[in-house]
Every structure is written in C-alpha cells, then in structure tokens.
Scaffold this motif. Sequence first.
Motif, PDB file in Angstrom:
ATOM      1  N   PHE A  17      37.608  53.316  48.532  1.00 19.06           N
ATOM      2  CA  PHE A  17      39.022  53.078  48.863  1.00 19.06           C
ATOM      3  C   PHE A  17      39.840  52.631  47.649  1.00 19.06           C
ATOM      4  CE2 PHE A  17      36.880  52.928  52.890  1.00 19.06           C
ATOM      5  CZ  PHE A  17      37.806  53.410  53.807  1.00 19.06           C
ATOM      6  N   VAL A  18      39.162  52.336  46.539  1.00 24.32           N
ATOM      7  CA  VAL A  18      39.855  51.805  45.363  1.00 24.32           C
ATOM      8  C   VAL A  18      40.560  52.952  44.627  1.00 24.32           C
ATOM      9  CG1 VAL A  18      39.552  50.645  43.135  1.00 24.32           C
ATOM     10  CG2 VAL A  18      38.181  49.931  45.122  1.00 24.32           C
ATOM     11  N   GLU A  19      41.868  52.786  44.408  1.00 25.32           N
ATOM     12  CA  GLU A  19      42.635  53.836  43.713  1.00 25.32           C
ATOM     13  C   GLU A  19      42.676  53.564  42.214  1.00 25.32           C
ATOM     14  OE1 GLU A  19      46.493  54.669  45.359  1.00 25.32           O
ATOM     15  OE2 GLU A  19      45.709  54.616  47.409  1.00 25.32           O
ATOM     16  N   GLU A  20      42.597  54.634  41.443  1.00 26.91           N
ATOM     17  CA  GLU A  20      42.674  54.535  39.976  1.00 26.91           C
ATOM     18  C   GLU A  20      43.964  53.822  39.571  1.00 26.91           C
ATOM     19  OE1 GLU A  20      41.038  56.928  37.373  1.00 26.91           O
ATOM     20  OE2 GLU A  20      39.387  57.279  38.771  1.00 26.91           O
ATOM     21  N   GLY A  21      43.875  52.942  38.596  1.00 25.42           N
ATOM     22  CA  GLY A  21      45.064  52.293  38.039  1.00 25.42           C
ATOM     23  C   GLY A  21      45.649  51.195  38.922  1.00 25.42           C
ATOM     24  N   SER A  22      44.948  50.838  40.008  1.00 24.65           N
ATOM     25  CA  SER A  22      45.530  49.851  40.937  1.00 24.65           C
ATOM     26  C   SER A  22      45.025  48.438  40.651  1.00 24.65           C
ATOM     27  CB  SER A  22      45.196  50.235  42.382  1.00 24.65           C
ATOM     28  OG  SER A  22      43.808  50.150  42.596  1.00 24.65           O
ATOM     29  N   VAL A  23      45.743  47.480  41.245  1.00 25.41           N
ATOM     30  CA  VAL A  23      45.269  46.091  41.274  1.00 25.41           C
ATOM     31  C   VAL A  23      44.673  45.873  42.667  1.00 25.41           C
ATOM     32  CG1 VAL A  23      45.936  43.665  41.161  1.00 25.41           C
ATOM     33  CG2 VAL A  23      47.049  45.329  39.656  1.00 25.41           C
ATOM     34  N   VAL A  24      43.424  45.424  42.710  1.00 25.55           N
ATOM     35  CA  VAL A  24      42.688  45.343  43.970  1.00 25.55           C
ATOM     36  C   VAL A  24      42.623  43.883  44.447  1.00 25.55           C
ATOM     37  CG1 VAL A  24      40.486  45.874  45.106  1.00 25.55           C
ATOM     38  CG2 VAL A  24      41.251  47.258  43.151  1.00 25.55           C
ATOM     39  N   GLY A  25      42.932  43.660  45.712  1.00 25.48           N
ATOM     40  CA  GLY A  25      42.753  42.342  46.303  1.00 25.48           C
ATOM     41  C   GLY A  25      41.277  42.131  46.617  1.00 25.48           C
ATOM     42  N   VAL A  26      40.754  40.985  46.199  1.00 22.42           N
ATOM     43  CA  VAL A  26      39.311  40.737  46.321  1.00 22.42           C
ATOM     44  C   VAL A  26      39.068  39.429  47.082  1.00 22.42           C
ATOM     45  CG1 VAL A  26      37.204  40.267  45.010  1.00 22.42           C
ATOM     46  CG2 VAL A  26      38.783  42.037  44.219  1.00 22.42           C
ATOM     47  N   GLY A  27      38.234  39.496  48.112  1.00 20.28           N
ATOM     48  CA  GLY A  27      37.906  38.343  48.935  1.00 20.28           C
ATOM     49  C   GLY A  27      36.823  37.477  48.328  1.00 20.28           C
ATOM     50  N   THR A  28      36.076  36.828  49.218  1.00 19.98           N
ATOM     51  CA  THR A  28      35.087  35.825  48.790  1.00 19.98           C
ATOM     52  C   THR A  28      33.830  35.940  49.648  1.00 19.98           C
ATOM     53  OG1 THR A  28      36.848  34.307  48.163  1.00 19.98           O
ATOM     54  CG2 THR A  28      34.698  33.320  48.565  1.00 19.98           C
ATOM     55  N   GLY A  29      32.678  35.658  49.052  1.00 24.11           N
ATOM     56  CA  GLY A  29      31.441  35.589  49.832  1.00 24.11           C
ATOM     57  C   GLY A  29      30.349  36.475  49.242  1.00 24.11           C
ATOM     58  N   SER A  30      29.199  36.474  49.925  1.00 28.68           N
ATOM     59  CA  SER A  30      28.045  37.207  49.392  1.00 28.68           C
ATOM     60  C   SER A  30      28.238  38.719  49.493  1.00 28.68           C
ATOM     61  CB  SER A  30      26.777  36.788  50.148  1.00 28.68           C
ATOM     62  OG  SER A  30      26.922  36.998  51.534  1.00 28.68           O
ATOM     63  N   THR A  31      28.954  39.191  50.521  1.00 23.66           N
ATOM     64  CA  THR A  31      29.202  40.636  50.643  1.00 23.66           C
ATOM     65  C   THR A  31      30.167  41.085  49.552  1.00 23.66           C
ATOM     66  OG1 THR A  31      29.044  40.229  53.030  1.00 23.66           O
ATOM     67  CG2 THR A  31      29.646  42.456  52.334  1.00 23.66           C
ATOM     68  N   VAL A  32      31.203  40.290  49.351  1.00 16.15           N
ATOM     69  CA  VAL A  32      32.182  40.608  48.305  1.00 16.15           C
ATOM     70  C   VAL A  32      31.542  40.540  46.910  1.00 16.15           C
ATOM     71  CG1 VAL A  32      34.259  39.704  47.157  1.00 16.15           C
ATOM     72  CG2 VAL A  32      34.249  40.090  49.618  1.00 16.15           C
ATOM     73  N   ARG A  45      38.943  51.835  35.000  1.00 18.40           N
ATOM     74  CA  ARG A  45      39.817  52.719  35.789  1.00 18.40           C
ATOM     75  C   ARG A  45      40.730  51.955  36.749  1.00 18.40           C
ATOM     76  NH1 ARG A  45      36.208  56.057  38.843  1.00 18.40           N
ATOM     77  NH2 ARG A  45      34.399  54.932  38.054  1.00 18.40           N
ATOM     78  N   ILE A  46      40.595  50.616  36.781  1.00 20.17           N
ATOM     79  CA  ILE A  46      41.555  49.826  37.572  1.00 20.17           C
ATOM     80  C   ILE A  46      42.289  48.889  36.620  1.00 20.17           C
ATOM     81  CG2 ILE A  46      40.284  49.896  39.752  1.00 20.17           C
ATOM     82  CD1 ILE A  46      39.369  46.961  39.086  1.00 20.17           C
ATOM     83  N   LEU A  78      45.362  47.571  48.446  1.00 19.78           N
ATOM     84  CA  LEU A  78      44.042  47.398  49.061  1.00 19.78           C
ATOM     85  C   LEU A  78      43.535  45.975  48.915  1.00 19.78           C
ATOM     86  CD1 LEU A  78      41.399  48.716  50.238  1.00 19.78           C
ATOM     87  CD2 LEU A  78      40.698  49.066  47.855  1.00 19.78           C
ATOM     88  N   TYR A  79      42.982  45.459  50.005  1.00 23.34           N
ATOM     89  CA  TYR A  79      42.277  44.178  49.993  1.00 23.34           C
ATOM     90  C   TYR A  79      40.897  44.403  50.590  1.00 23.34           C
ATOM     91  CZ  TYR A  79      41.148  39.318  51.153  1.00 23.34           C
ATOM     92  OH  TYR A  79      40.540  38.095  51.245  1.00 23.34           O
TER      93      TYR A  79
END
Length: 217
Positions: A17-32, A45-46, A78-79
């Motif tokens: 889901f991550v788009e090239e050149g974007s700033v990505v919202g990133v959560g917290t935890g073991s999965t993240v 590429r981001i 995207l988050y």
Amino acid sequence: MSRDAQKKLAAEKALEFVEEGSVVGVGTGSTVAFFIDGLARMKGRIEGAVSSSEQSTRQLQQHGIPVFDLNAVGPLKLYVDGADECDPWNRLIKGGGAALTREKIIAAASDKFVCIIDAAKQVELLGQFPLPVEVVPMARSLVARRIVEMDGQPVWREGVVTDNGNWILDVHHWRIQDPVSLEAKLNQITGVVACGLFAARPADVVIIGDTIRAIRG
Ligand code: 5RP
C-alpha cells in the motif's frame, strides 16, 4: 503458523500500500516493528515517515528513515498500525503499547488506515482486551470514578507514563455493544486525553496474516 509469523506476513503485505515518494504514517508495536523493517528496504523510494511513538521513531531512525513532525507534512495518504482487537466492522481496541493518542491523531490525519494483525486479534465483540484510556495524571481518580459509574472496572497501569506525559487506565470487563457511542462518551469525561476505541474512525483495510479484508474505502 505462529502469531509472530502471521504478524510478519501482514506487515509485508502492508508494504504493497506504500506509494513511491510518500510520507507514511507508522504505528507502534511488535507487528509494526516488522513493517518498519520492511519499510527500510524501500527507504530510498519514500520521503519518510510520521511516527506514533518514541519507540517507533527510534527504530525508523536506526534504519535511516527520515521522521517528520505531522504538522510539517499535513494530511497523509497511508497509516499502517497494529491493534489489540478487531471486530467484523474494522473497529478496534488499541493502546496496549500506550501509544493510543498519537496513533489516533495520525489515523485521523490519514486517507487510508491499514491495520495489520494476527488472527487471534479478531473478535465478534470488542472488550475482552482491557480498553486503554489515556488520562491527565491529576484526573486519574476522577476519570476512574466516572468509568465505574459506566460499569467499567478501571485498573491504573502503574509505572507507565505515555510519550505525552500522561497515565493509562485499562478498563476490564466491558462487553462493548456500541463502540461508537462508548468512544464518544469516554471522550467527554474531563481529564480523558483519548481512549483506545477506534470506532468513529475504524480501519479502512485489515490485513490478517497474508489475507486482506477490506470493508471501507
Ligand atoms: C500500541 C498499539 C498496538 O498496535 C497494539 O498494542 C498491538 O501491538 P502488537 O502489534 O505488539 O500486538 O495499539 O499502542
């Protein structure tokens, strides 16, 4: 398959889901944490990330991924974040890692919220996982009394201070029939900073292991 293996699969799938050149919202935890490791492979590429916790910020920076203040970048496309429970309508309980307030802010600022979980997090009714509520420290007892009046059983997560300098109450034994209305009620208690119900703004896409379940958006 182990829960960790499922978390890793979900995190890898979310990279699509991550788009090239974007700033990505990133959560917290073991999965993240698995997602951040994956993001590191595409860091050229981001543009960078907005992070929901000091913990995720450290991991992003260790990988050389630039971390921006949300105020500096505006709305995000995207988050990606994990959850503690997820119902069939993509409504969530979050905050097991005490990062719920910043997570909620980034979710609110994002066009698409992709939630990555293992199968054990799926529930029919939210509330088996104690619901985290972030409170201003001086309001801890006041908020706890209000929650008891609402038939919840709040337990102070003693020793934990959030990244915002606040405390957490974990509310046990609530079978949450109407998460949207409970979220609104909790938000109205003076001293509550945020609650861990993500119901008014649920996830748009839920990835369970390598399976995508999209309901909204
Ligand atoms: C942190 C969170 C996490 O997303 C949630 O606790 C799930 O964590 P994990 O991926 O380690 O199971 O809400 O505040």
